[in-house]
Enzyme design. Structure first.
Site, PDB file in Angstrom:
ATOM      1  N   ALA A  11       0.374  -5.269  -1.425  1.00 24.47           N
ATOM      2  CA  ALA A  11       1.559  -5.375  -2.260  1.00 24.47           C
ATOM      3  C   ALA A  11       2.298  -4.049  -2.400  1.00 24.47           C
ATOM      4  O   ALA A  11       3.484  -4.033  -2.736  1.00 24.47           O
ATOM      5  CB  ALA A  11       1.179  -5.906  -3.644  1.00 24.47           C
ATOM      6  N   GLY A  14       1.703  -1.455   3.764  1.00 23.74           N
ATOM      7  CA  GLY A  14       1.105  -2.131   4.905  1.00 23.74           C
ATOM      8  C   GLY A  14       0.480  -1.112   5.824  1.00 23.74           C
ATOM      9  O   GLY A  14       0.932   0.038   5.900  1.00 23.74           O
ATOM     10  N   ARG A  15      -0.576  -1.540   6.525  1.00 27.37           N
ATOM     11  CA  ARG A  15      -1.273  -0.639   7.449  1.00 27.37           C
ATOM     12  C   ARG A  15      -1.573  -1.386   8.735  1.00 27.37           C
ATOM     13  O   ARG A  15      -1.903  -2.572   8.707  1.00 27.37           O
ATOM     14  CB  ARG A  15      -2.608  -0.171   6.837  1.00 27.37           C
ATOM     15  CG  ARG A  15      -2.449   0.649   5.586  1.00 27.37           C
ATOM     16  CD  ARG A  15      -3.704   0.634   4.734  1.00 27.37           C
ATOM     17  NE  ARG A  15      -3.928  -0.661   4.124  1.00 27.37           N
ATOM     18  CZ  ARG A  15      -3.287  -1.102   3.054  1.00 27.37           C
ATOM     19  NH1 ARG A  15      -2.379  -0.343   2.476  1.00 27.37           N
ATOM     20  NH2 ARG A  15      -3.539  -2.295   2.557  1.00 27.37           N
ATOM     21  N   HIS A 239      -6.937 -14.032   3.518  1.00 32.75           N
ATOM     22  CA  HIS A 239      -6.833 -13.501   2.166  1.00 32.75           C
ATOM     23  C   HIS A 239      -7.546 -12.153   2.166  1.00 32.75           C
ATOM     24  O   HIS A 239      -8.721 -12.055   2.505  1.00 32.75           O
ATOM     25  CB  HIS A 239      -7.476 -14.453   1.168  1.00 32.75           C
ATOM     26  CG  HIS A 239      -7.171 -14.108  -0.263  1.00 32.75           C
ATOM     27  ND1 HIS A 239      -7.559 -12.928  -0.851  1.00 32.75           N
ATOM     28  CD2 HIS A 239      -6.511 -14.794  -1.226  1.00 32.75           C
ATOM     29  CE1 HIS A 239      -7.155 -12.904  -2.106  1.00 32.75           C
ATOM     30  NE2 HIS A 239      -6.514 -14.027  -2.359  1.00 32.75           N
ATOM     31  N   ASP A 240      -6.845 -11.103   1.791  1.00 36.47           N
ATOM     32  CA  ASP A 240      -7.379  -9.750   1.965  1.00 36.47           C
ATOM     33  C   ASP A 240      -8.701  -9.543   1.225  1.00 36.47           C
ATOM     34  O   ASP A 240      -9.573  -8.812   1.712  1.00 36.47           O
ATOM     35  CB  ASP A 240      -6.356  -8.687   1.559  1.00 36.47           C
ATOM     36  CG  ASP A 240      -5.744  -8.879   0.183  1.00 36.47           C
ATOM     37  OD1 ASP A 240      -6.224  -9.759  -0.579  1.00 36.47           O
ATOM     38  OD2 ASP A 240      -4.779  -8.168  -0.143  1.00 36.47           O
ATOM     39  N   THR A 241      -8.879 -10.201   0.089  1.00 36.96           N
ATOM     40  CA  THR A 241     -10.148 -10.044  -0.620  1.00 36.96           C
ATOM     41  C   THR A 241     -11.295 -10.657   0.164  1.00 36.96           C
ATOM     42  O   THR A 241     -12.388 -10.094   0.236  1.00 36.96           O
ATOM     43  CB  THR A 241     -10.064 -10.673  -2.016  1.00 36.96           C
ATOM     44  OG1 THR A 241      -9.004 -10.034  -2.748  1.00 36.96           O
ATOM     45  CG2 THR A 241     -11.366 -10.503  -2.776  1.00 36.96           C
ATOM     46  N   THR A 262      -4.387  -2.898  -6.510  1.00 40.12           N
ATOM     47  CA  THR A 262      -3.347  -3.333  -7.441  1.00 40.12           C
ATOM     48  C   THR A 262      -3.907  -4.402  -8.374  1.00 40.12           C
ATOM     49  O   THR A 262      -3.666  -4.399  -9.579  1.00 40.12           O
ATOM     50  CB  THR A 262      -2.140  -3.880  -6.665  1.00 40.12           C
ATOM     51  OG1 THR A 262      -1.615  -2.847  -5.822  1.00 40.12           O
ATOM     52  CG2 THR A 262      -1.057  -4.343  -7.611  1.00 40.12           C
ATOM     53  N   ASN A 299      -9.666 -13.050 -11.160  1.00 39.67           N
ATOM     54  CA  ASN A 299      -8.597 -12.057 -11.009  1.00 39.67           C
ATOM     55  C   ASN A 299      -8.434 -11.273 -12.306  1.00 39.67           C
ATOM     56  O   ASN A 299      -8.384 -11.855 -13.392  1.00 39.67           O
ATOM     57  CB  ASN A 299      -7.276 -12.734 -10.667  1.00 39.67           C
ATOM     58  CG  ASN A 299      -7.226 -13.269  -9.260  1.00 39.67           C
ATOM     59  OD1 ASN A 299      -8.143 -13.943  -8.817  1.00 39.67           O
ATOM     60  ND2 ASN A 299      -6.151 -12.983  -8.552  1.00 39.67           N
TER      61      ASN A 299
END
Length: 491
Positions: A11, A14-15, A239-241, A262, A299
């Site tokens: 958020a 980006g990489r 999903h990044d998590t 974040t 969350n």
């Protein structure tokens, strides 16, 4: 030697990372990094996905120049919940909105007026109620008669959008699909009845594929633009998590984890979704994970609170690096104010420090006297929220935990890591920092047969990256603060 391109969209930034697997060890190199953030137009917040697409392609070209022929595949992961809509021609039906867009205000309550809370929880496979959830974003489009929804042919989550632009294949990846609150993970399908009850069109829901699915080669146009030829594209745990949990360097499945950035996401691992009245009471989610696992987690607002304070102070002319803020917090008085980090007032305030001060006045908490006290109060309150969440997770799973692994950017925040160890009374193992990109890459390796299993992938991570251990300190002050925190959560 084999190399994998991990496109990791967050958020804030980006990489594009290149992971190299050589002789049973993995190394990670950053090829490109670019800022990201919502764009405000009037009262609305949008993601600039065309800008992100250009940055991805520029980064892929750079990787091709630097890495040559050893590249095996690429994959994209990002934050969950947000989505794009494509029309019949395959074009965007509108700019994707940010989950912090105010259009969802009141939408969860409208949904609950039509469908009972327990029924939604069951039909979603046990996903926590958040006003920002995809379900309520789509309901907002229905309620506002948004023409973008009327012309939509395909619904895609953010990483799925980029996979579609890379390969032409329009599918949703499983782990990200579960973040919508209308995919029933335990049964393997979209909750079409729930969508119909809320007036949301069901024809837009595409096929769902499992993490590790090879989606196909790059489209000819993208292949020519980037110079990468017919490089395969893999659906990771998008999903990044979920990708980050693949990279937790634990030696068994019996651990608790915290993905810190974040957002803070604290959870465990389960062989099946936890869909019980108690899980609903605690508002836990059972998101999908790779390899048939489920990830019961909650969350928590996370370092967004500090990020927004820093941003507000920067607009006022004082730029404070994170290490300076941490040093100021370390010297500040402890437990000045105890806050609930998940209070709705902190979701998207125009000025975070003012929102914090207003919260303190409303709840009879002392207002932090300076920036150091404010940051310390936020970090302490996050650690107390982690303790509360870990306790409830243990109750849901019928067990206690011996240690907590922290991965992601927050693992570099030494003060928060120590506060967390002190608050929960358990060792905290911090690292690796780039867990999401690592998990993205090793799942590509598993998909292509370069690694034999997720267990082997975790072994590779454990050999390849160092971690830092934080032991808990004295508990009395933290126990007293926790009593204040639990009182704060009382209705």
């Amino acid at each position: 030697m084999a190399q994998y391109i991990a496109v990791d969209l967050g958020a804030e930034s980006g990489r594009i990372m290149v992971a190299t697997l050589d002789r049973g060890r993995l190394s990670l190199a950053e090829a490109s990094r670019f800022p990201n953030g919502p764009v405000q137009v009037g009262d609305s917040l949008y993601w600039d996905v065309l800008y992100l697409w250009r940055q991805i392609k520029d980064g892929l070209r750079q990787v091709r120049v630097e890495k040559g022929r050893s590249l095996r595949s690429l994959a994209v992961d990002s934050w969950g919940i947000d989505y794009a809509l494509l029309n019949r021609a395959g074009e965007l039906s509108g700019n994707p909105r940010c989950y912090r867009d105010p259009r969802t205000t009141g939408m969860m309550e409208r949904a609950l007026a039509r469908v009972p809370r327990w029924e939604i929880y069951q039909q979603s496979g046990g996903i926590q109620f958040l006003s920002i959830n995809t379900l309520y974003q789509l309901l907002a489009m229905v309620e506002h008669q948004d023409p973008a929804l009327e012309t939509a042919e395909t619904f895609l989550m953010i990483p799925d959008l980029f996979h579609a632009w890379l390969t032409g294949r329009r599918v949703c990846e499983f782990t990200d699909a579960t973040s919508t609150q209308f995919y029933r993970a335990g049964t393997g399908g979209w909750s079409l009845d729930l969508l119909r009850q809320l007036g949301i069109p069901t024809h837009i829901c595409p096929e769902v594929v499992q993490p590790g699915t090879v989606l196909g080669p790059l489209l000819p146009g993208v292949a020519g633009e980037t110079g990468l030829g017919d490089l395969p594209v893999v659906a990771p745990a998008a999903h990044d998590t979920a990708s980050a949990i693949v990279a937790v360097p634990a030696d068994s499945a019996q651990f608790a984890w915290l993905s810190s950035g974040t957002w803070s996401l604290l959870g465990g691992i389960s062989p099946e979704p936890i869909v019980t009245p108690e899980a609903l009471e605690y508002n836990f989610s059972s998101y999908g994970g790779p390899g048939g696992m489920y990830l019961p987690w909650k969350n928590i607002m996370g370092l967004w609170l500090v990020q927004e304070c820093r941003r507000a102070w920067g607009r006022e002319g004082t730029e404070l690096p994170y290490d300076i803020l941490a040093a100021m917090a370390a010297e500040a008085h402890p437990f000045v104010a105890v806050l609930d980090p998940d209070d709705p007032a902190f979701l998207a305030p125009p000025h975070m420090p003012e929102a914090i001060a207003a919260y303190c006045r409303q709840h009879d908490e002392p207002v932090p006297a300076d920036r150091g006290e404010m940051v310390r109060s936020l970090l302490e309150s996050l650690a107390l929220r982690y303790r509360w969440t870990l306790d409830r997770l243990g109750r849901l799973q019928g067990r206690t935990f011996d240690e907590l692994y922290i991965v992601g950017g927050g693992s570099r925040n030494r003060l928060l890591c120590q506060f967390t160890a002190d608050a929960i009374g358990l060792p905290v193992i911090a690292g690796p920092v780039e867990a999401t990109a690592i998990g993205n890459a090793v799942l590509q390796a598993v998909a292509l047969g370069d690694l034999g299993s997720l267990h082997e992938a975790r072994e590779v991570v454990r050999r390849s990256f160092e971690v830092e251990v934080y032991e808990p300190g004295p508990r009395a002050a933290w126990d007293a603060a926790y009593q204040r925190f639990e009182q704060r959560l009382q209705p």
